[in-house]
Design an enzyme around this catalytic site. Structure first.
Site, PDB file in Angstrom:
ATOM      1  N   SER A  35       5.393 -66.039 -89.219  1.00 14.10           N
ATOM      2  CA  SER A  35       5.068 -65.093 -88.052  1.00 14.10           C
ATOM      3  C   SER A  35       5.941 -64.013 -88.082  1.00 14.10           C
ATOM      4  O   SER A  35       6.054 -63.378 -89.223  1.00 14.10           O
ATOM      5  CB  SER A  35       5.003 -65.718 -87.006  1.00 14.10           C
ATOM      6  OG  SER A  35       4.530 -65.012 -85.905  1.00 14.10           O
ATOM      7  N   ASP A  86      -6.926 -66.767 -86.412  1.00 13.76           N
ATOM      8  CA  ASP A  86      -5.578 -66.223 -85.822  1.00 13.76           C
ATOM      9  C   ASP A  86      -5.705 -65.297 -84.986  1.00 13.76           C
ATOM     10  O   ASP A  86      -6.304 -64.127 -85.118  1.00 13.76           O
ATOM     11  CB  ASP A  86      -4.622 -65.978 -86.942  1.00 13.76           C
ATOM     12  CG  ASP A  86      -3.311 -65.697 -86.606  1.00 13.76           C
ATOM     13  OD1 ASP A  86      -2.999 -65.305 -85.580  1.00 13.76           O
ATOM     14  OD2 ASP A  86      -2.430 -66.007 -87.678  1.00 13.76           O
ATOM     15  N   HIS A 113      -2.648 -69.293 -85.177  1.00 11.11           N
ATOM     16  CA  HIS A 113      -1.570 -68.695 -85.569  1.00 11.11           C
ATOM     17  C   HIS A 113      -0.440 -69.812 -86.078  1.00 11.11           C
ATOM     18  O   HIS A 113       0.750 -69.572 -86.365  1.00 11.11           O
ATOM     19  CB  HIS A 113      -1.134 -67.832 -84.601  1.00 11.11           C
ATOM     20  CG  HIS A 113       0.152 -67.187 -85.032  1.00 11.11           C
ATOM     21  ND1 HIS A 113      -0.016 -65.975 -86.005  1.00 11.11           N
ATOM     22  CD2 HIS A 113       1.400 -66.780 -84.545  1.00 11.11           C
ATOM     23  CE1 HIS A 113       1.040 -65.461 -86.288  1.00 11.11           C
ATOM     24  NE2 HIS A 113       1.977 -65.789 -85.598  1.00 11.11           N
TER      25      HIS A 113
HETATM   26  C1  MLT Z   1       5.548 -59.989 -84.700  1.00 14.81           C
HETATM   27  O1  MLT Z   1       5.777 -59.249 -83.490  1.00 14.81           O
HETATM   28  O2  MLT Z   1       6.235 -60.000 -85.714  1.00 14.81           O
HETATM   29  C2  MLT Z   1       4.190 -60.707 -84.655  1.00 14.81           C
HETATM   30  O3  MLT Z   1       3.376 -60.245 -83.497  1.00 14.81           O
HETATM   31  C3  MLT Z   1       4.292 -62.100 -84.975  1.00 14.81           C
HETATM   32  C4  MLT Z   1       5.089 -62.523 -83.758  1.00 14.81           C
HETATM   33  O4  MLT Z   1       4.624 -62.911 -82.564  1.00 14.81           O
HETATM   34  O5  MLT Z   1       6.356 -62.895 -83.798  1.00 14.81           O
END
Ligand code: MLT
Length: 202
Positions: A102, A152, A183
């Protein structure tokens, strides 16, 4: 940067760079390393940014909308940290494989987007396209595994395919692995990543 370094038993192996998701820390992804390569050194880093107390690798303006200036600054900061860590711990700076989930996958993708030799390869669990409209460096010889969810809500299938195509246009080898989930990081995709690693990088 706050981190853990565990020296591996085989110095010929890559160093695995672990990059956690939002709200995680440097302990989160450690259990994955035994499944990928139990002889490799491991460098696990905590993101320097806090969002309501949750560690991240760069700031965002809203869900899925990145603070681009901070992304660029933090990518540079992490790249420099890798230079310093390679000297301090005596590992090969040119043989680092990132494993990110992520937000951690997004900063790993950003390292690839901004620096020709930051990483030798990367395992990206549920990454997004970190930036658009820029020229990527020549990524010949770099190998990337992307695990993406067909449902996702944070990263659409279209965006996963877009990331694959941008990396391929920059000459890297990319395998995109789909999981029929959202996700979350699944053990199925970790097994697929391990297979890919053993085929391509070991
Ligand atoms: C991010 O902000 O990098 C993406 O939205 C993934 C997350 O939720 O961290």
């Amino acid at each position: 940067m706050k981190h853990i370094f565990n020296k591996g038993t085989n110095p010929a192996k890559p160093t695995l760079l672990l990059l956690h998701g939002t709200g995680g820390n440097e302990l989160d992804l450690l259990p994955l390393t035994a499944r990928i390569d139990d002889e490799a050194s491991v460098l696990s880093v905590r993101g320097n940014v806090l969002e309501n107390g949750m560690p991240r690798f760069f700031r965002r303006l809203a869900e899925g909308i990145f603070d681009e200036a901070d992304l660029i600054f933090r990518t540079h900061e992490l790249n420099q940290f890798l230079d310093e860590a390679a000297e301090e711990y005596h590992f090969d700076r040119n043989n680092i494989i990132a494993i990110g989930y992520s937000n951690g996958a997004n900063i790993a993708a950003s390292l690839l987007f901004h620096y020709e030799n930051a990483l030798k390869g990367a395992i990206l669990h549920h990454p997004m396209v970190p930036r658009r409209g820029i020229q990527l460096p020549d990524l010949s010889g770099k190998s990337v595994f992307i695990a993406a969810g067909t449902n996702d809500p944070i990263c659409s299938p279209l965006e996963s395919s877009e990331l694959q195509s941008l990396l391929e246009k920059a000459n890297s080898e990319v395998e995109l692995h789909w999981v029929d989930r959202g996700h979350q990081l699944t053990s199925e995709e970790v097994e697929a990543a391990a297979k890919w690693y053993h085929k391509n990088l070991k």
